[in-house]
Design a protein around this motif. Sequence first.
Motif, short mmCIF file in Angstrom:
data_model
loop_
_atom_site.label_atom_id
_atom_site.label_comp_id
_atom_site.label_asym_id
_atom_site.label_seq_id
_atom_site.Cartn_x
_atom_site.Cartn_y
_atom_site.Cartn_z
N GLU A 1 31.66 45.47 30.90
CA GLU A 1 32.04 44.07 30.98
C GLU A 1 33.56 43.89 30.92
O GLU A 1 34.13 43.04 31.61
CB GLU A 1 31.37 43.28 29.86
CG GLU A 1 29.86 43.22 29.99
CD GLU A 1 29.20 42.63 28.76
OE1 GLU A 1 28.03 42.26 28.85
OE2 GLU A 1 29.88 42.53 27.71
N ILE A 2 34.20 44.71 30.10
CA ILE A 2 35.66 44.63 30.03
C ILE A 2 36.29 45.04 31.36
O ILE A 2 37.24 44.43 31.85
CB ILE A 2 36.17 45.53 28.88
CG1 ILE A 2 35.71 44.96 27.53
CG2 ILE A 2 37.69 45.63 28.93
CD1 ILE A 2 36.03 45.85 26.37
N GLY A 3 35.75 46.09 31.98
CA GLY A 3 36.26 46.54 33.28
C GLY A 3 36.06 45.50 34.36
O GLY A 3 36.95 45.26 35.20
N VAL A 4 34.87 44.88 34.39
CA VAL A 4 34.61 43.84 35.38
C VAL A 4 35.55 42.66 35.17
O VAL A 4 36.07 42.07 36.13
CB VAL A 4 33.14 43.41 35.33
CG1 VAL A 4 32.91 42.18 36.20
CG2 VAL A 4 32.23 44.54 35.76
N THR A 5 35.78 42.31 33.91
CA THR A 5 36.70 41.20 33.61
C THR A 5 38.10 41.51 34.13
O THR A 5 38.76 40.65 34.75
CB THR A 5 36.74 40.95 32.11
OG1 THR A 5 35.42 40.65 31.64
CG2 THR A 5 37.67 39.79 31.78
N ALA A 6 38.57 42.73 33.89
CA ALA A 6 39.90 43.11 34.37
C ALA A 6 39.94 43.12 35.90
O ALA A 6 40.96 42.73 36.50
CB ALA A 6 40.28 44.48 33.83
N LEU A 7 38.86 43.54 36.55
CA LEU A 7 38.81 43.54 38.00
C LEU A 7 38.89 42.12 38.56
O LEU A 7 39.61 41.86 39.53
CB LEU A 7 37.55 44.24 38.48
CG LEU A 7 37.35 44.31 40.01
CD1 LEU A 7 38.51 45.06 40.65
CD2 LEU A 7 36.01 44.93 40.35
N VAL A 8 38.14 41.20 37.93
CA VAL A 8 38.22 39.80 38.36
C VAL A 8 39.64 39.27 38.16
O VAL A 8 40.19 38.55 39.01
CB VAL A 8 37.19 38.95 37.59
CG1 VAL A 8 37.39 37.47 37.89
CG2 VAL A 8 35.78 39.38 37.93
N GLY A 9 40.24 39.62 37.04
CA GLY A 9 41.63 39.21 36.80
C GLY A 9 42.58 39.77 37.83
O GLY A 9 43.52 39.09 38.27
N LEU A 10 42.33 41.03 38.26
CA LEU A 10 43.18 41.62 39.30
C LEU A 10 43.07 40.86 40.61
O LEU A 10 44.07 40.60 41.29
CB LEU A 10 42.79 43.08 39.49
CG LEU A 10 43.54 43.84 40.59
CD1 LEU A 10 45.03 43.90 40.28
CD2 LEU A 10 42.95 45.23 40.78
N LEU A 11 41.83 40.48 40.95
CA LEU A 11 41.65 39.71 42.18
C LEU A 11 42.36 38.36 42.11
O LEU A 11 43.00 37.93 43.07
CB LEU A 11 40.15 39.51 42.46
CG LEU A 11 39.34 40.79 42.73
CD1 LEU A 11 37.87 40.45 42.92
CD2 LEU A 11 39.88 41.51 43.97
#
Length: 449
Positions: free
Chosen positions: A194-204
């Motif tokens: 979940e932390i990784g997905v959150t960071a990926l969304v933030g990157l986008l």
Amino acid sequence: MATDYGYDSGLGFPEKVRRHRVPAGLRAPFEGRTWREFGYVLLSLPISVLLFTYAVTMVSLGAGLLVTFLGIPVFAAGLAGCRGLGALERARARALLGLEVGDPEPLRMRKSGFMSWMGAVLKSGTSWRTLLYSVLHLPWAIFSFVVAVNFWAYGWALLTYPLWFWLFPVYGGQGGLQLYGDETHHIYLDNPFEIGVTALVGLLFTLATPWIVRALTTVDRVMVHGLLGPSRLSARVVELESDRGVVVDTAAADLRRIERDLHDGAQARLVALAMDLGLAKEKLAEDPRAAARMVDEAHGEVKTALQELRDLARGIHPAVLTDRGLDAALSSVASRCTVPVQVEVDLPARPAPAIEGIAYFTVSELLQNISKHSRATWAAVDVWRVEDRLLLQVVDNGVGGADVSSGSGLAGLAERLDAVDGILVVDSPVGGPTRVTAELPWRGERAVR
């Protein structure tokens, strides 16, 4: 990041061209342009509030006082203040957006004095456009501020979430951002996935925000350029005044050239011819043979003077151009060139007479340049029509190096074409070949006049 040398097509000299290995989409969040545009959006909100408040206050005050004499001066002072604030907005757009907007037309006062100034302010379109900008910019500034700040804040917050999620307090062994929670359900972003997905969304979000901000500031550019810059009508008037000056100067130069050619050429020959015939008349009774020889020489002078007059008339406006059009006229010019010239004219009809004359003059001058300076062995002339534009192109395989900015005859051609909304483009690298392209309106109103 690699550095290479290239050529700026607009300036013509070598300059350093930076070729980035990092794609533009990944560089955008860290570029200075992005942060300047974001700063412009942030400043737009308080500045637009100031502009809106000032404009509404002064307009309301002036409208309320219209029943008295004070209303008109207050209204004029409000518009003058808007003009000043508009100058600050142009400076801000120039500094943060890199938008070069010319200053609008100044106030045109027929005479000095307060009443004349007040009338000029009230009649100036710039004043009313600036007032309109002050009113319209506030809602757009609010929208762009909310969108840009939310995208930017959420993007960076989610991108850096793995660095600060541990700051959340721990409840029942769970620590992290709580997305949803009630008495029976709790959803936390606390495991690695979940932390990784959150960071990926933030990157986008972070990668998309610069382009969103750029799109928002594009609207600001349009508003500043359209409402705070010079009006199209004013720019057109300035252009017409400049073109009129060019046309007058060109006509005066042509008249001086014709007068000089007549005075130094045909006129001098005709004067000498009259003197020779006078002498022949005196010798007719005493020495008929000498008189006949002088008459024969005078006959040769007549032929030479007639040829000079024909050449002069051909340089002004040849009869073949009037009678048969560009194809025949350009073929006649090409036949007198010192190098073989291939002429191809593909026109469905004849353009306006003034445009036809300018096209003929342009090709004549270019072929003369080829004969005198190019050292070419062949040349080609192509003339065709594209929609409502007449295009002509002259190519030669000479030594090249022709430059409009050098103050040569090409500069005069460029000015002559610009006077009728035409364009002259010269592509002449050193060593050749040379390609000169001219574009003219097919039947422009200014040209027909």
